[in-house]
Design a protein around this motif. Sequence first.
Motif, PDB file in Angstrom:
ATOM      1  N   VAL A 153      -2.259  10.695  -9.232  1.00 49.07           N
ATOM      2  CA  VAL A 153      -1.428   9.608  -9.770  1.00 49.07           C
ATOM      3  C   VAL A 153      -2.261   8.311  -9.976  1.00 49.07           C
ATOM      4  O   VAL A 153      -2.228   7.372 -10.850  1.00 49.07           O
ATOM      5  CB  VAL A 153      -0.112   9.464  -9.059  1.00 49.07           C
ATOM      6  N   SER A 154      -3.205   7.911  -8.957  1.00 49.89           N
ATOM      7  CA  SER A 154      -3.810   6.722  -9.049  1.00 49.89           C
ATOM      8  C   SER A 154      -4.942   6.874 -10.202  1.00 49.89           C
ATOM      9  O   SER A 154      -5.260   5.649 -10.776  1.00 49.89           O
ATOM     10  CB  SER A 154      -4.526   6.447  -7.725  1.00 49.89           C
ATOM     11  N   GLY A 170       6.639   3.408  -8.776  1.00 50.57           N
ATOM     12  CA  GLY A 170       5.699   4.435  -8.624  1.00 50.57           C
ATOM     13  C   GLY A 170       6.086   5.756  -9.057  1.00 50.57           C
ATOM     14  O   GLY A 170       5.480   6.603  -9.514  1.00 50.57           O
ATOM     15  N   TYR A 183       4.938   6.198 -12.479  1.00 55.06           N
ATOM     16  CA  TYR A 183       3.726   6.521 -12.689  1.00 55.06           C
ATOM     17  C   TYR A 183       3.643   8.099 -12.090  1.00 55.06           C
ATOM     18  O   TYR A 183       2.670   8.762 -12.979  1.00 55.06           O
ATOM     19  CB  TYR A 183       2.932   5.740 -11.861  1.00 55.06           C
ATOM     20  N   ASP A 189      -6.295   1.853  -6.101  1.00 56.76           N
ATOM     21  CA  ASP A 189      -5.291   0.900  -6.541  1.00 56.76           C
ATOM     22  C   ASP A 189      -5.857  -0.400  -6.194  1.00 56.76           C
ATOM     23  O   ASP A 189      -5.544  -1.364  -6.987  1.00 56.76           O
ATOM     24  CB  ASP A 189      -4.135   1.050  -5.683  1.00 56.76           C
ATOM     25  N   TYR A 205       0.898  -1.176   0.040  1.00 55.75           N
ATOM     26  CA  TYR A 205      -0.041  -0.076   0.059  1.00 55.75           C
ATOM     27  C   TYR A 205       0.983   1.330   0.007  1.00 55.75           C
ATOM     28  O   TYR A 205       2.027   1.127   0.366  1.00 55.75           O
ATOM     29  CB  TYR A 205      -0.999   0.005   1.334  1.00 55.75           C
ATOM     30  N   SER A 206       0.294   2.423  -0.223  1.00 53.99           N
ATOM     31  CA  SER A 206       0.750   3.689  -0.167  1.00 53.99           C
ATOM     32  C   SER A 206       1.238   4.005   1.030  1.00 53.99           C
ATOM     33  O   SER A 206       0.734   3.667   2.056  1.00 53.99           O
ATOM     34  CB  SER A 206      -0.182   4.698  -0.639  1.00 53.99           C
ATOM     35  N   ARG A 220       3.704   9.337   6.313  1.00 50.48           N
ATOM     36  CA  ARG A 220       3.833  10.541   4.800  1.00 50.48           C
ATOM     37  C   ARG A 220       3.826  11.978   5.443  1.00 50.48           C
ATOM     38  O   ARG A 220       4.534  12.697   4.942  1.00 50.48           O
ATOM     39  CB  ARG A 220       2.574   9.865   4.326  1.00 50.48           C
ATOM     40  N   GLY A 258       6.534  -1.492  -5.939  1.00 48.14           N
ATOM     41  CA  GLY A 258       5.331  -0.754  -6.584  1.00 48.14           C
ATOM     42  C   GLY A 258       4.123  -1.461  -6.037  1.00 48.14           C
ATOM     43  O   GLY A 258       3.928  -1.632  -4.792  1.00 48.14           O
ATOM     44  N   ARG A 259       3.242  -1.738  -7.002  1.00 47.15           N
ATOM     45  CA  ARG A 259       1.588  -2.383  -6.892  1.00 47.15           C
ATOM     46  C   ARG A 259       1.583  -3.701  -7.173  1.00 47.15           C
ATOM     47  O   ARG A 259       0.729  -4.404  -7.081  1.00 47.15           O
ATOM     48  CB  ARG A 259       0.505  -1.516  -7.334  1.00 47.15           C
ATOM     49  N   ASP A 260       2.170  -3.889  -8.440  1.00 43.21           N
ATOM     50  CA  ASP A 260       1.842  -5.015  -9.524  1.00 43.21           C
ATOM     51  C   ASP A 260       3.211  -5.688  -9.724  1.00 43.21           C
ATOM     52  O   ASP A 260       3.368  -6.449 -10.762  1.00 43.21           O
ATOM     53  CB  ASP A 260       0.870  -4.716 -10.498  1.00 43.21           C
ATOM     54  N   ILE A 261       4.180  -5.555  -9.019  1.00 40.39           N
ATOM     55  CA  ILE A 261       5.532  -5.904  -9.365  1.00 40.39           C
ATOM     56  C   ILE A 261       5.516  -7.820  -9.512  1.00 40.39           C
ATOM     57  O   ILE A 261       5.918  -8.373 -10.339  1.00 40.39           O
ATOM     58  CB  ILE A 261       6.859  -5.311  -8.597  1.00 40.39           C
ATOM     59  N   ARG A 270      -6.308   6.613  -2.526  1.00 42.98           N
ATOM     60  CA  ARG A 270      -5.519   5.828  -3.391  1.00 42.98           C
ATOM     61  C   ARG A 270      -5.545   4.365  -3.171  1.00 42.98           C
ATOM     62  O   ARG A 270      -5.598   3.543  -4.061  1.00 42.98           O
ATOM     63  CB  ARG A 270      -4.041   6.384  -3.122  1.00 42.98           C
TER      64      ARG A 270
HETATM   65  O1  CDP Z   1       5.319   6.492  -2.486  1.00 42.02           O
HETATM   66  P1  CDP Z   1       3.833   5.848  -2.321  1.00 42.02           P
HETATM   67  O2  CDP Z   1       3.777   4.529  -1.646  1.00 42.02           O
HETATM   68  O3  CDP Z   1       2.732   6.938  -1.780  1.00 42.02           O
HETATM   69  O4  CDP Z   1       3.244   5.544  -3.991  1.00 42.02           O
HETATM   70  P2  CDP Z   1       4.242   5.315  -4.827  1.00 42.02           P
HETATM   71  O5  CDP Z   1       4.970   3.946  -4.910  1.00 42.02           O
HETATM   72  O6  CDP Z   1       4.931   6.546  -5.477  1.00 42.02           O
HETATM   73  O7  CDP Z   1       3.060   5.108  -6.164  1.00 42.02           O
HETATM   74  C1  CDP Z   1       2.136   6.356  -6.518  1.00 42.02           C
HETATM   75  C2  CDP Z   1       0.821   5.620  -7.368  1.00 42.02           C
HETATM   76  O8  CDP Z   1       1.308   4.943  -8.591  1.00 42.02           O
HETATM   77  C3  CDP Z   1       0.040   4.408  -6.454  1.00 42.02           C
HETATM   78  O9  CDP Z   1      -0.816   4.844  -5.673  1.00 42.02           O
HETATM   79  C4  CDP Z   1      -0.446   3.719  -7.656  1.00 42.02           C
HETATM   80  O10 CDP Z   1      -1.648   4.422  -7.956  1.00 42.02           O
HETATM   81  C5  CDP Z   1       0.498   4.023  -8.840  1.00 42.02           C
HETATM   82  N1  CDP Z   1       1.302   2.550  -8.966  1.00 42.02           N
HETATM   83  C6  CDP Z   1       0.982   1.676  -9.523  1.00 42.02           C
HETATM   84  O11 CDP Z   1      -0.228   1.613 -10.020  1.00 42.02           O
HETATM   85  N2  CDP Z   1       1.556   0.621  -9.975  1.00 42.02           N
HETATM   86  C7  CDP Z   1       2.991   0.404  -9.586  1.00 42.02           C
HETATM   87  N3  CDP Z   1       3.670  -0.510  -9.782  1.00 42.02           N
HETATM   88  C8  CDP Z   1       3.414   1.556  -8.833  1.00 42.02           C
HETATM   89  C9  CDP Z   1       2.742   2.674  -8.424  1.00 42.02           C
END
Ligand code: CDP
Length: 230
Positions: free
Chosen positions: A103-104, A35, A38, A188, A11-12, A161, A133-136, A184
């Motif tokens: 960003v989302s 991230g 994005y 996400d 998560y963020s 944060r 990231g989110r989907d790595i 987010r």
């Molecule tokens: O730093 P923080 O954890 O807030 O977020 P980030 O890793 O900088 O990513 C920012 C935004 O990019 C996320 O809230 C997702 O919407 C998007 N993201 C994504 O969709 N897929 C990724 N592999 C990385 C980020």
Amino acid sequence: MKKIVVAIDGYSSSGKSTMARELARRVGYVYVDSGAMYRAVTLYALEHGMIENGKVDRERLAAALPGISITFEPAGADGVQHTLLNGRDVEREIRDMQVSENVSRVAEIPEVRERLVRIQQEYGVRKGIVMDGRDIGTTVFPDAEMKVFVDASPEERARRRLLELEQKGEKVNYEEVLDNIRTRDRIDTTRAVSPLRKADDAHVLDNDHMTHREQSEWLLNLFHTIVNEK
Ligand code: CDP
């Protein structure tokens, strides 16, 4: 020693970037912050008037993608790797609240994801990489040898944060940050393409009550265990 791919999702503001960067440094791997990619596309869209009241002009942005280059410059004196958007250092701007707020919505766009995922996969060809990231672990590197899913409560993440933003002199309040994190998380986890979810074979790290040092050690131990089993 055999090199592996390390995928860290979560998560963020769960602290995954800090952990990922540090692991890469300790084991001599390349670190890639997906991230930031994005965020850089979001900054581009904002600067080119492609986002209005939170609504992204998908067609225009998709058409502009071939002209958007995102690269990384190795860590400088501040120890931070800088993100370059068409050659311009945007490391600071991409962390602003305005980018966080949009960003989302940009990251939901299939054309954006397709392009960034392709670039991310190229980084992994030679292994020896840590990407967060989110989907790595699910989409970018489904075969990664080491997958970690980081979790912490929204309140704890908002506190972290807020501290980070305050240190940079940004004027925001706790409620605003918490609200952004919750929004987010929702976007996400519910988007159609590659939503944030734990890969079945990911190791979960709930770091709500862990110190920075404890989680670094946990990650490094896991890394050595996995590499030695290879
Ligand atoms: O730093 P923080 O954890 O807030 O977020 P980030 O890793 O900088 O990513 C920012 C935004 O990019 C996320 O809230 C997702 O919407 C998007 N993201 C994504 O969709 N897929 C990724 N592999 C990385 C980020």
